[in-house]
Design an enzyme around this catalytic site. Sequence first.
Site, short mmCIF file in Angstrom:
data_model
loop_
_atom_site.label_atom_id
_atom_site.label_comp_id
_atom_site.label_asym_id
_atom_site.label_seq_id
_atom_site.Cartn_x
_atom_site.Cartn_y
_atom_site.Cartn_z
N ASP A 44 0.76 -1.35 0.24
CA ASP A 44 -0.01 0.13 -0.07
C ASP A 44 0.75 1.22 -0.10
O ASP A 44 0.71 2.34 -0.63
CB ASP A 44 -0.94 0.16 1.46
CG ASP A 44 -1.98 -0.98 1.20
OD1 ASP A 44 -1.95 -1.90 0.25
OD2 ASP A 44 -2.57 -1.11 2.17
N LEU A 94 -35.26 -8.81 -17.79
CA LEU A 94 -35.67 -10.05 -18.26
C LEU A 94 -37.07 -10.75 -17.72
O LEU A 94 -37.62 -10.15 -16.49
CB LEU A 94 -34.43 -10.93 -17.54
CG LEU A 94 -33.26 -10.70 -17.88
CD1 LEU A 94 -32.21 -11.33 -16.89
CD2 LEU A 94 -33.08 -11.15 -19.33
N LYS A 126 -27.81 -13.73 -10.35
CA LYS A 126 -28.15 -12.51 -10.62
C LYS A 126 -28.25 -11.51 -9.54
O LYS A 126 -28.73 -11.79 -8.28
CB LYS A 126 -29.71 -12.63 -10.94
CG LYS A 126 -30.74 -11.43 -11.16
CD LYS A 126 -32.10 -12.04 -11.51
CE LYS A 126 -32.87 -10.75 -12.32
NZ LYS A 126 -32.93 -9.44 -11.48
N CYS A 438 -36.84 6.90 27.68
CA CYS A 438 -37.44 6.72 28.97
C CYS A 438 -36.07 7.57 29.74
O CYS A 438 -34.92 7.64 29.88
CB CYS A 438 -37.16 5.22 29.55
SG CYS A 438 -37.08 5.17 31.34
N CYS A 443 -33.37 2.97 35.27
CA CYS A 443 -34.70 2.18 34.66
C CYS A 443 -34.27 0.53 34.21
O CYS A 443 -33.02 0.46 33.82
CB CYS A 443 -35.27 2.42 33.19
SG CYS A 443 -36.22 1.23 32.15
S1 IVH Z 1 -28.32 -9.88 -18.22
C1 IVH Z 1 -31.40 -8.25 -21.60
N1 IVH Z 1 -27.02 -10.87 -16.04
O1 IVH Z 1 -31.26 -8.17 -13.86
C2 IVH Z 1 -31.16 -8.07 -20.08
N2 IVH Z 1 -28.81 -9.01 -15.88
O2 IVH Z 1 -34.20 -8.04 -15.48
C3 IVH Z 1 -29.70 -8.66 -19.67
N3 IVH Z 1 -28.99 -8.56 -13.41
O3 IVH Z 1 -31.46 -5.11 -15.31
C4 IVH Z 1 -29.54 -8.78 -18.36
N4 IVH Z 1 -27.46 -9.89 -12.63
O4 IVH Z 1 -29.71 -5.48 -13.69
C5 IVH Z 1 -28.10 -9.92 -16.53
N5 IVH Z 1 -25.62 -11.75 -14.32
C6 IVH Z 1 -26.75 -10.62 -14.86
C7 IVH Z 1 -27.52 -10.00 -14.20
C8 IVH Z 1 -28.21 -9.19 -14.61
C9 IVH Z 1 -28.33 -8.83 -12.36
C10 IVH Z 1 -30.18 -7.45 -13.35
C11 IVH Z 1 -29.86 -6.50 -14.38
C12 IVH Z 1 -31.18 -6.39 -15.22
C13 IVH Z 1 -32.04 -7.41 -14.28
C14 IVH Z 1 -32.82 -8.04 -15.43
#
Ligand code: IVH
Length: 678
Positions: A44, A94, A126, A438, A443
């Site tokens: 660092d 999605l 996701k 309080c 208390c």
């Molecule tokens: S692909 C065509 N991959 O989920 C859309 N989305 O409803 C392609 N998200 O708005 C999305 N992880 O914010 C993709 N590994 C991932 C993701 C991801 C989170 C979120 C993203 C998107 C929402 C889709």
Amino acid sequence: MLEAETEVNRMDREQARRRAENLREQLEHHNYRYYVLDDPLITDAEYDELKQELSLIEKRFPDLLTPDSPTQRVGAPPVEELGTVQHELPMLSLLGVQEEEAFRHFYQTCCRELGRSEVALTCEPKFDGLSVELIYENGRLVQASTRGDGTTGEEITANVRTIREVPLRLQGDRSQMPAHLNVRGEVYMPIPEFNAFNRKQEEKGEKTFANPRNAAAGSLRQLDSSITAARPLRIFFWEIAPSSDRRPATQWECLQRLRELGLKTNPYSERFCSPDKVVEWFNDIAARRDELPYEIDGCVIKVDRLADHEVLGTRAANPRWALAWKFPPRRKTTTIRDIQAQVGRTGALTPVATLEPVNIGGVQVTHASLHNQDEVDRKDVRIGDAVVVERAGDVIPHVAYVVKEKRTGKEQPYRLPGVCPVCGGAAGRPEEQALVFCMNASCPAQVKQSILHFGSKHGLDIDGLGEKLVEQLVDRELVRDPADLFDLKVEKLCQLERMANKSARNLVHAVEKAGQRVTLPRLIYALGIAHVGRATADVLASSFGSLDALSEAGVEELRDVEGVGDKMANAIWTWFRDEHNRMLLRKLKDRGVDPKMETAETGGRLSGMTIVVTGTLESMSREEAQEAIRREGGKASGSVSGKTDYVVAGASPGASKMNAAQQHGVKVLNEQQFLEIL
Ligand code: IVH
């Protein structure tokens, strides 16, 4: 004058330009090694030296400063409002499903429409954060925006520049850089950082966030990017958008390409050709969900070949080549049976809802915090209401909102009582406070909580001093304040329920030992002064050096301490003026509990030493271990070099750090040995 300063002063403009360019490349590379690969090449201190030299050059030749300079990660001047950005191509959303059946159906549809018996799928977690789009021109970050409504987002370039995991320049050969790259990903706040951040906000009396996603969104949409810079934000990239140059042929290769460019991707992603394998992988990730240090709310399954995306097309703003397979939600609807006030250590009355028990993400939830009266009023929460309750990571469940459509008219509004529900003493809301207190310092509820806090893990860490025992000690008037713990006698303790002679002796011994080994920061924290958490206790201890000095400090003097604002300074000053508290301090001193701060000069045990902590320790977090090192006058470093004195290795230590330790002949301590030298 510093050596670097002399050097910089000698440079002409052209030399300075070249050196600045070289320093930026080096810094960006080290940033990548540290944040993306978790495998730093330099210490660092060495990094800071390079950065310092670059700052000096930029100060002397301000026209050489570039927006993508690593010195600019501290944030830019605030703006009046966020601008808007038209996305080159829409950021779609999605289709979300929850059942395995729905996934299998998706797979079959893809096979049928593509006319193949097998389709490769890339599977990714996701991430539950805020999606962003970043544009790199010739390898340099030029724009960042939120998803917004999918077509138009908000311009957040200055804010995104402060996120250390976001490269301001891409990695790799300049001649190989795509001229235009549009990448998308998710900005998130890790759960441990979120909890610590919320704790700090609470201590400062500032706004807390309901969950890590809101915290990430709130932090990213700041008008003042220096605020964003102070927030622990991270990112995972998941897409190279079609408008980019030199896009690979598959999603799997896109993830690899992102990584090569220094854009962080998630390690759990996989590619499969069989739907059974996808199901297996999904179940595995679902089972590990609670172990991850960030929130995910499902998995995204994508047809791997990008050319197939064109064939499959989109329907109603959802691509037909991808699916969000969601986990069961961590929000559930239930009913509020009752609301009751709980009394905390500082006397604050917190409304807590008793719920119709509900299973949320595998945990049976029976209570939810409503924080304070303002929150009850703002959300208009009433007894009998149907409410959506949310749980994230290990955060206390809370009421997200009321389902007002379900109201019958029988619901009862709630007001915190005007008297304490425990001692019956008067309760009131001091001016400018969000909380009702309080007013009775004796208390029993407050006394119990303050004794528990005094003996808690980060306070005096008194073994065996649990809730049940403290109840009895206070109810039988054996203990009226924390100092009384030091007067406990084995004979008296033996009269308590479930207290054998041996446990009684153990407790007396544990109290005595805790009193002898307590450090000043721990004691300050243990006193339970409103708004004073561990971090503040640490700085107060090093600034004042003793309880006497701290107790005599004026408001001004307190306010001068880093991280102490008006509210906190007043709370500390007032605490030390209270006769009850002064008596407590006298009693503690009489019983020999009066630690002084050991500073590096007065010979902290680790004075002058550089120590690196890696892996997971059992008795404390890595952050706490580093604090302990600093408290003892040592330097806690993130990377191992020839200058390192010890590496402390917990479970699953970093391979690169252990290798470096071996290479430099640095002694490796296990947790036990580390505790001993502490
Ligand atoms: S692909 C065509 N991959 O989920 C859309 N989305 O409803 C392609 N998200 O708005 C999305 N992880 O914010 C993709 N590994 C991932 C993701 C991801 C989170 C979120 C993203 C998107 C929402 C889709």
